[in-house]
Design a protein around this motif. Structure first.
Motif, short mmCIF file in Angstrom:
data_model
loop_
_atom_site.label_atom_id
_atom_site.label_comp_id
_atom_site.label_asym_id
_atom_site.label_seq_id
_atom_site.Cartn_x
_atom_site.Cartn_y
_atom_site.Cartn_z
N GLY A 1 1.15 -1.21 -0.08
CA GLY A 1 -0.15 0.19 -0.13
C GLY A 1 0.95 1.38 0.09
O GLY A 1 0.64 2.64 -0.87
N PHE A 2 2.01 1.49 0.79
CA PHE A 2 3.13 2.36 0.49
C PHE A 2 3.71 2.89 -0.65
O PHE A 2 3.20 4.26 -0.81
CB PHE A 2 3.47 2.03 1.80
N LEU A 3 3.52 1.37 -0.86
CA LEU A 3 4.81 2.23 -2.31
C LEU A 3 3.71 1.96 -3.15
O LEU A 3 3.94 2.76 -3.92
CB LEU A 3 5.00 0.05 -2.42
N ILE A 4 2.87 1.62 -3.61
CA ILE A 4 1.08 2.31 -4.21
C ILE A 4 0.85 3.41 -4.52
O ILE A 4 1.32 4.14 -5.18
CB ILE A 4 0.02 0.78 -4.18
N SER A 5 0.80 3.92 -2.86
CA SER A 5 0.43 5.63 -2.65
C SER A 5 2.02 6.08 -3.61
O SER A 5 1.37 7.29 -4.11
CB SER A 5 0.32 5.14 -1.44
N PHE A 6 3.05 6.29 -2.91
CA PHE A 6 4.80 6.98 -3.93
C PHE A 6 3.92 6.85 -4.46
O PHE A 6 4.09 8.13 -4.67
CB PHE A 6 5.40 5.92 -2.86
N ARG B 1 3.37 10.07 -7.60
CA ARG B 1 4.54 11.22 -8.35
C ARG B 1 4.15 10.26 -10.02
O ARG B 1 4.62 11.27 -11.23
CB ARG B 1 6.19 10.21 -8.25
N LEU B 2 3.83 9.20 -10.00
CA LEU B 2 3.12 9.19 -11.39
C LEU B 2 1.64 9.88 -12.29
O LEU B 2 1.58 10.11 -13.60
CB LEU B 2 3.08 7.81 -11.18
N ASN B 3 0.39 9.79 -11.41
CA ASN B 3 -0.26 9.90 -12.15
C ASN B 3 -0.50 11.71 -12.00
O ASN B 3 -1.23 12.08 -11.08
CB ASN B 3 -1.18 9.21 -10.85
N LYS B 4 -0.30 12.35 -13.29
CA LYS B 4 -0.51 13.93 -12.93
C LYS B 4 -2.00 13.97 -13.97
O LYS B 4 -2.09 13.93 -15.21
CB LYS B 4 0.58 13.95 -13.98
N LYS C 1 -3.62 7.85 -23.07
CA LYS C 1 -2.31 7.50 -23.24
C LYS C 1 -1.71 7.57 -22.21
O LYS C 1 -1.08 5.96 -21.78
CB LYS C 1 -1.84 7.56 -24.72
N ILE C 2 -1.06 8.54 -22.02
CA ILE C 2 0.34 8.42 -20.86
C ILE C 2 -0.33 7.85 -19.16
O ILE C 2 0.46 7.34 -18.99
CB ILE C 2 0.69 9.96 -20.77
N GLN C 3 -1.79 9.01 -18.75
CA GLN C 3 -1.89 8.23 -17.52
C GLN C 3 -1.65 6.30 -18.27
O GLN C 3 -1.83 5.85 -16.52
CB GLN C 3 -3.28 8.90 -17.49
N ARG C 4 -2.52 5.61 -18.97
CA ARG C 4 -3.04 4.87 -18.53
C ARG C 4 -1.17 3.61 -18.66
O ARG C 4 -0.68 2.48 -18.22
CB ARG C 4 -3.05 3.75 -20.83
N LEU C 5 -0.15 4.42 -19.90
CA LEU C 5 0.98 3.55 -19.60
C LEU C 5 2.23 3.94 -18.60
O LEU C 5 2.81 3.53 -17.84
CB LEU C 5 2.43 4.64 -20.51
N LYS C 6 1.30 4.74 -17.60
CA LYS C 6 2.06 5.17 -16.27
C LYS C 6 1.69 4.40 -15.42
O LYS C 6 2.29 3.83 -14.40
CB LYS C 6 1.62 6.50 -15.52
N LYS D 1 -9.67 6.53 -13.57
CA LYS D 1 -10.31 5.80 -14.95
C LYS D 1 -9.33 5.42 -15.82
O LYS D 1 -9.01 4.20 -16.51
CB LYS D 1 -11.39 6.68 -15.24
N ASN D 2 -8.45 6.35 -16.50
CA ASN D 2 -7.38 6.03 -17.10
C ASN D 2 -6.21 5.33 -16.10
O ASN D 2 -5.56 4.16 -16.22
CB ASN D 2 -7.10 7.27 -18.00
N PHE D 3 -5.53 6.26 -15.05
CA PHE D 3 -4.32 5.78 -14.16
C PHE D 3 -4.23 3.74 -13.55
O PHE D 3 -3.32 3.39 -13.94
CB PHE D 3 -3.80 6.34 -13.55
N GLY D 4 -5.29 4.12 -12.88
CA GLY D 4 -5.89 2.44 -12.89
C GLY D 4 -6.60 1.79 -14.00
O GLY D 4 -6.75 0.77 -13.22
N PHE D 5 -7.00 1.28 -15.11
CA PHE D 5 -7.06 0.89 -16.23
C PHE D 5 -6.44 -0.65 -16.28
O PHE D 5 -7.26 -1.29 -16.07
CB PHE D 5 -7.07 1.57 -17.47
N CYS D 6 -5.23 -0.47 -16.26
CA CYS D 6 -4.74 -1.58 -16.20
C CYS D 6 -5.10 -2.60 -14.89
O CYS D 6 -4.95 -3.70 -14.95
CB CYS D 6 -2.38 -1.95 -16.31
N ALA D 7 -4.37 -1.47 -13.77
CA ALA D 7 -5.02 -2.63 -13.04
C ALA D 7 -6.33 -3.36 -12.12
O ALA D 7 -6.02 -4.62 -11.70
CB ALA D 7 -4.76 -1.73 -11.06
N ALA D 8 -6.93 -2.16 -12.81
CA ALA D 8 -8.30 -2.93 -12.87
C ALA D 8 -8.55 -4.40 -13.54
O ALA D 8 -9.28 -5.46 -13.08
CB ALA D 8 -9.34 -2.02 -13.39
#
Length: 329
Positions: free
Chosen positions: A37-42, A46-49, A55-60, A199-206
């Motif tokens: 959880g700490f690593l994910i939050s960290f 820093r990545l989710n802008k 496309k960049i959000q999904r890549l990050k 919705k885009n940043f968490g697409f891969c995780a979902a």
């Protein structure tokens, strides 16, 4: 010694399950999920802008998924390798502890039982507070039946992703497989929301969580049906209906936005003769949901206990089958 090492997964699974039954989840004990959880939050901060393109959000987001999974595999693998070099028994002990930390049966039972105890005391405010610790919905508007239903739904759903699925991955891939699954599940719970931020940043995780649970969720439902049948044989205060469990499972197992979440929830609804799910309020907004199950009777606080009995029966059956398979029976 060779026998134990040749079947180390079976013995570590058994030891891990017994440790969970005895100790549960001590809050003072360092837990790998907390580090995840700490690593994910960290990384997310820093990545989710918001200024990035979709496309960049999904890549990050995909990069975060890779880093978290790689770390969750590499660190425990290195620890287990070092323990094995030092002494085989140290390796077995370390693997058992990892298995123990991947199983959340007692924690799930303990947290939902707090809700049951407050409902039995007719303390609705404390019951709402207790259930808010295990659900994401708005709880301050729930009446006693709503609180009981929320707790039952959580136990039914988490019987799969909190208990059976980790055991499945450990039985197939060993202790590190269980930790990788926990990492996938933790990412889903933290960054896989369908809102503007995720919705885009968490697409891969979902999507990865849906894929990881594809087999375990259905296996959990089947094992829960078998458990319902076993429990129905024994005379007790609990009420279980195996035929209705099969009926509701076949009819309602896809009545959820996730392809996996309603699998065990539909079995539990049928087994207990309850109507679960339906419209739910999140952050003041009503989310439309289909009902799962038929209302053969009104829900009551005791159904939280029944849901936990069903969850534990399913857990024990999963552990026994996993151990027998790993031992070659």
């Amino acid at each position: 010694m060779d026998f134990f090492l040749n079947h180390h997964i079976a013995f570590s699974l058994l030891a891990g399950f017994l440790l969970d039954c005895i100790l549960g989840d001590p809050h003072s004990f360092p837990h790998p999920v907390r580090f995840m959880g700490f690593l994910i939050s960290f990384l997310e901060k820093r990545l989710n802008k918001p200024s990035d393109s979709e496309k960049i959000q999904r890549l990050k987001g995909s990069f975060l998924v890779f880093i978290v999974i790689f770390t969750s595999f590499l660190i425990p693998s290195a620890i287990l390798y070092a323990c094995r070099l030092i002494h085989p028994y140290l390796f077995l002990a370390a693997e058992s502890i990892i298995c123990y930390q991947c199983i959340a049966a007692k924690s799930l039972c303990a947290e939902s039982s707090k809700v049951y105890r407050e409902l039995k005391k007719n303390d609705l405010e404390k019951a709402r507070k207790a259930v808010s610790m295990i659900v994401g919905r708005d709880t301050d508007i729930l009446d006693q039946k709503g609180v009981a239903k929320a707790a039952v739904e959580t136990v039914a759903e988490n019987a799969s992703d909190g208990v059976v699925a980790p055991i499945f991955f450990m039985a197939v891939f060993g202790a590190t497989g269980g930790l990788v699954y926990k990492a996938i599940n933790t990412m889903d719970s933290m960054i896989a929301y369908k809102n503007e931020r995720y919705k885009n940043f968490g697409f891969c995780a979902a999507k990865l969580d849906d894929l990881a649970n594809l087999i375990p969720a259905r296996l959990s439902a089947i094992l829960m049906i078998i458990s319902t049948l076993i429990l129905a044989i024994f005379p007790a205060k609990q009420r279980f209906h195996p035929i209705n469990a099969v009926k509701i499972f076949l009819r309602d197992r896809y009545k959820h936005s996730s392809p996996n979440s309603a699998q065990t929830e539909s079995v539990a609804a049928g087994a207990l003769g309850l109507q679960l799910a339906g419209d739910t309020v999140y952050e003041g907004k009503v989310e439309k949901k289909d009902f799962i199950g038929d209302k053969l009777r009104e829900i009551e606080a005791r159904d939280i206990v029944r849901a936990n009995v069903l969850m534990y029966a399913t857990t024990i059956l999963t552990v026994v089958i996993s151990i027998l398979i790993r031992l070659g029976y």
